[in-house]
Design an enzyme around this catalytic site. Structure first.
Site, PDB file in Angstrom:
ATOM      1  N   LYS A  22      47.744  37.344  41.168  1.00  0.00           N
ATOM      2  CA  LYS A  22      47.367  39.155  41.243  1.00  0.00           C
ATOM      3  C   LYS A  22      45.854  39.240  41.766  1.00  0.00           C
ATOM      4  CE  LYS A  22      45.690  41.125  37.325  1.00  0.00           C
ATOM      5  NZ  LYS A  22      44.591  41.995  37.582  1.00  0.00           N
ATOM      6  N   ASN A  23      44.804  38.411  41.463  1.00  0.00           N
ATOM      7  CA  ASN A  23      43.609  38.817  42.009  1.00  0.00           C
ATOM      8  C   ASN A  23      42.994  38.409  43.283  1.00  0.00           C
ATOM      9  OD1 ASN A  23      43.287  39.982  39.503  1.00  0.00           O
ATOM     10  ND2 ASN A  23      41.813  38.540  38.620  1.00  0.00           N
ATOM     11  N   CYS A 116      42.183  47.705  32.899  1.00  0.00           N
ATOM     12  CA  CYS A 116      41.943  47.309  31.506  1.00  0.00           C
ATOM     13  C   CYS A 116      40.698  47.914  30.859  1.00  0.00           C
ATOM     14  CB  CYS A 116      41.906  45.958  31.462  1.00  0.00           C
ATOM     15  SG  CYS A 116      43.571  45.137  31.283  1.00  0.00           S
ATOM     16  N   ARG A 121      32.247  48.357  33.069  1.00  0.00           N
ATOM     17  CA  ARG A 121      32.914  48.113  34.422  1.00  0.00           C
ATOM     18  C   ARG A 121      32.202  49.073  35.400  1.00  0.00           C
ATOM     19  NH1 ARG A 121      38.816  45.733  34.158  1.00  0.00           N
ATOM     20  NH2 ARG A 121      38.116  44.385  35.765  1.00  0.00           N
ATOM     21  N   ASP A 305      39.263  35.879  32.010  1.00  0.00           N
ATOM     22  CA  ASP A 305      40.732  36.090  31.968  1.00  0.00           C
ATOM     23  C   ASP A 305      41.612  35.179  31.310  1.00  0.00           C
ATOM     24  OD1 ASP A 305      40.260  38.321  33.441  1.00  0.00           O
ATOM     25  OD2 ASP A 305      41.080  37.825  35.262  1.00  0.00           O
ATOM     26  N   ARG A 397      51.607  44.466  34.231  1.00  0.00           N
ATOM     27  CA  ARG A 397      50.609  44.619  34.915  1.00  0.00           C
ATOM     28  C   ARG A 397      50.034  43.342  35.847  1.00  0.00           C
ATOM     29  NH1 ARG A 397      45.187  46.217  33.448  1.00  0.00           N
ATOM     30  NH2 ARG A 397      44.973  45.658  35.539  1.00  0.00           N
TER      31      ARG A 397
HETATM   32  C1  UD1 Z   1      37.487  40.877  38.711  1.00  0.00           C
HETATM   33  C2  UD1 Z   1      39.059  40.375  38.161  1.00  0.00           C
HETATM   34  C3  UD1 Z   1      39.275  40.553  36.712  1.00  0.00           C
HETATM   35  C4  UD1 Z   1      38.025  39.362  36.071  1.00  0.00           C
HETATM   36  C5  UD1 Z   1      36.763  39.690  36.622  1.00  0.00           C
HETATM   37  C6  UD1 Z   1      35.685  38.632  36.342  1.00  0.00           C
HETATM   38  C7  UD1 Z   1      40.119  41.453  40.128  1.00  0.00           C
HETATM   39  C8  UD1 Z   1      41.293  42.608  40.630  1.00  0.00           C
HETATM   40  N1  UD1 Z   1      39.952  41.390  38.912  1.00  0.00           N
HETATM   41  O1  UD1 Z   1      37.137  41.976  38.331  1.00  0.00           O
HETATM   42  O2  UD1 Z   1      40.374  40.145  36.454  1.00  0.00           O
HETATM   43  O3  UD1 Z   1      38.222  39.646  34.868  1.00  0.00           O
HETATM   44  O4  UD1 Z   1      36.662  39.676  38.133  1.00  0.00           O
HETATM   45  O5  UD1 Z   1      36.237  37.295  36.616  1.00  0.00           O
HETATM   46  O6  UD1 Z   1      39.914  40.572  40.872  1.00  0.00           O
HETATM   47  N2  UD1 Z   1      29.498  44.665  37.207  1.00  0.00           N
HETATM   48  C9  UD1 Z   1      28.319  45.471  37.185  1.00  0.00           C
HETATM   49  N3  UD1 Z   1      28.333  46.358  38.243  1.00  0.00           N
HETATM   50  C10 UD1 Z   1      29.169  46.486  39.297  1.00  0.00           C
HETATM   51  C11 UD1 Z   1      30.394  45.325  39.209  1.00  0.00           C
HETATM   52  C12 UD1 Z   1      30.404  44.529  38.444  1.00  0.00           C
HETATM   53  O7  UD1 Z   1      27.459  45.537  36.141  1.00  0.00           O
HETATM   54  O8  UD1 Z   1      28.945  46.978  40.394  1.00  0.00           O
HETATM   55  C13 UD1 Z   1      29.648  43.977  36.191  1.00  0.00           C
HETATM   56  C14 UD1 Z   1      30.862  44.102  35.339  1.00  0.00           C
HETATM   57  O9  UD1 Z   1      30.696  45.187  34.521  1.00  0.00           O
HETATM   58  C15 UD1 Z   1      31.171  43.084  34.551  1.00  0.00           C
HETATM   59  C16 UD1 Z   1      30.783  41.805  35.210  1.00  0.00           C
HETATM   60  O10 UD1 Z   1      29.910  42.630  36.313  1.00  0.00           O
HETATM   61  O11 UD1 Z   1      30.589  42.812  33.315  1.00  0.00           O
HETATM   62  C17 UD1 Z   1      31.936  41.174  36.362  1.00  0.00           C
HETATM   63  O12 UD1 Z   1      32.759  41.996  36.911  1.00  0.00           O
HETATM   64  P1  UD1 Z   1      33.437  41.566  38.368  1.00  0.00           P
HETATM   65  O13 UD1 Z   1      33.017  40.074  38.742  1.00  0.00           O
HETATM   66  O14 UD1 Z   1      32.735  42.642  39.322  1.00  0.00           O
HETATM   67  O15 UD1 Z   1      34.839  41.827  37.810  1.00  0.00           O
HETATM   68  P2  UD1 Z   1      35.889  42.653  38.679  1.00  0.00           P
HETATM   69  O16 UD1 Z   1      35.811  42.455  40.094  1.00  0.00           O
HETATM   70  O17 UD1 Z   1      36.017  44.048  38.086  1.00  0.00           O
END
Ligand code: UD1
Length: 418
Positions: A22-23, A116, A121, A305, A397
């Protein structure tokens, strides 16, 4: 609304063919509009996040066709740079569209993304990296408006290895003028898959899988037909289900190094693991013991995850476990549901203290998020008696054919429309 009805206590045995990740698939969909040529993504999983991403591309004016598991995207006529709030709210991955929309149209308008409900986030890292590439950004009333004359390569340092920000930077920089060097990048295998996809389109990206990624901007990208990597989180979910139920299960398609820490933790539980090439077999017999400590971390650490599913397993082992969630603030929302099944878990902030109770019992529980929902299914499969898992929309999802795959392994699980 559908529910699962699960009679617990069946041993699981057999082999599972995994879906594409998915990711990985979601960012590939976003990447498909970087070219006006036709892009085919093969073996696409039948999950609602993919359907939602396809809908987003259609809103932009792309022609998206499903032929069995293959999806062909032709965005030659795409002309819209706006994503309606109804779709961004449903799917956080819509945020990746920022990088590709800017690359394709020089403009993007999206509502703040959803997904989710597992924490705050924020997307500050995405936005500050895009600014470094020459994008001006304004935020008003829940909308983000981005604009750039042209994108220019830059040196970017990420304070935290955000998966989504790393992917967005790749998408924005791939056709930027000049060279981008991204330091502090996320190292998840899905980022390597995105690099491979982009390079197959003619991009010049190197270093994915390490914390420095270099992108030499190119003028044009060509069409591609691509088979994404398999889903390591789905693999982990089946291995944890097999551990909880007992039995012998093989997952095929995932490199063991992509879930190394999970395999280590399952051995600690008392399971036997045989891993060779892309085949991983788990043997689970007798009563398992709790992991002393599981702490989620960016790759190659224990994946957030799989945190909920691992907690569900520990709830039914012997001993005590400490589960620390470092990535998302509120990723223990499934715990009260596990408690209805007899789990003894206390949550304090980002830590869950699990006292293994040996065996959970059946109950009626509700899936409130994707991986939390998978955790409830695992708990129900291993529990004594009948459980129902309500509201399958979150599970749908991310897991295609979960019922059929579990049934194929010998589980007693039915999907009922209510
Ligand atoms: C992706 C995955 C999700 C997984 C996560 C962590 C996809 C579609 N989703 O989500 O399944 O759980 O990686 O492995 O690939 N953060 C900030 N600022 C930002 C971006 C992130 O503070 O601009 C923080 C987030 O709040 C969170 C952490 O960084 O605490 C990890 O987020 P991130 O690695 O960005 O996860 P996603 O890309 O949303």
């Amino acid at each position: 609304m559908d529910k699962y009805v699960i009679e617990g206590g069946r041993r699981l045995a057999g082999s599972v063919a995994l879906q594409s990740a998915k990711n990985s698939v979601l960012p590939l969909f976003a990447a498909s509009i970087l070219t006006e040529k036709r892009v085919t993504i093969r073996e696409t999983p039948a999950i609602t996040d993919v359907a939602c991403m396809a809908q987003i591309l259609r809103e932009l004016g792309a022609d998206v066709r499903f032929a069995g598991e293959n999806v062909t995207i032709d965005s030659a006529d795409a002309c819209c740079h706006e994503i309606p709030p109804s779709l961004t709210k449903e799917l956080r991955s819509s945020v990746f569209m920022l990088g590709s929309l800017l690359s394709r149209f020089g403009r993007a308008l999206i509502a703040y993304p959803g997904g989710c409900d597992i924490g705050l986030r924020p997307i500050d890292l995405h936005l500050s990296a895009l600014k470094r590439l020459g994008v001006s950004i304004s935020e008003r009333e829940g909308y983000i408006f981005c604009e750039c004359g042209k994108l220019c390569g830059a040196e970017i340092l990420l304070d935290f290895p955000s998966v989504g920000a790393t992917e967005n930077i790749l998408l924005a920089a791939v056709k930027a003028e000049g060279r981008t060097v991204l330091t502090g990048a996320a190292k998840e295998p899905e980022i390597v898959d995105l690099q491979n996809f982009l390079n197959a389109m003619g991009a010049k990206v190197s270093g994915a899988g390490t914390d420095v990624i270099e992108i030499e901007g190119v003028k044009e990208l060509r069409g591609v037909s691509y088979r994404p990597m398999k889903d390591r989180i789905e693999a982990g979910t089946f291995l944890l289900a097999a551990a909880a139920c007992g039995g012998e299960v093989q997952v095929v398609g995932v490199a063991p190094e992509n879930i190394r820490l999970l395999l280590h933790k399952l051995r600690e539980n008392g399971c036997k693991i045989h891993a060779k090439n892309d085949k991983i077999t788990i043997e689970s017999r007798g009563r398992l013991k709790c992991n002393r400590r599981i702490e989620t971390m960016p790759f190659p650490g224990f994946p957030t995850d799989l945190q909920a599913q691992a907690t569900a397993l520990n709830a039914s082992c012997a001993g005590c476990a400490l589960i620390v969630e470092n990535l998302f603030e509120t990723r223990f929302k499934y715990v009260p549901e596990l408690q209805k099944m007899g789990a003894d878990i206390e949550v304090r902030g980002r830590t869950a203290f699990v006292r293994g109770v040996g065996r959970l019992h059946g109950a009626s529980v509700t899936a409130g998020d994707l991986r939390g929902g998978a955790a409830l299914v695992i708990a129900a499969l291993g529990a004594e008696g009948v459980s129902e898992v309500l509201d399958l929309s979150h599970i749908d999802r991310g897991y295609a054919d979960l019922r059929a795959k579990l049934k194929g392994l010998g589980a007693d699980i039915r999907r009922v429309h209510i």
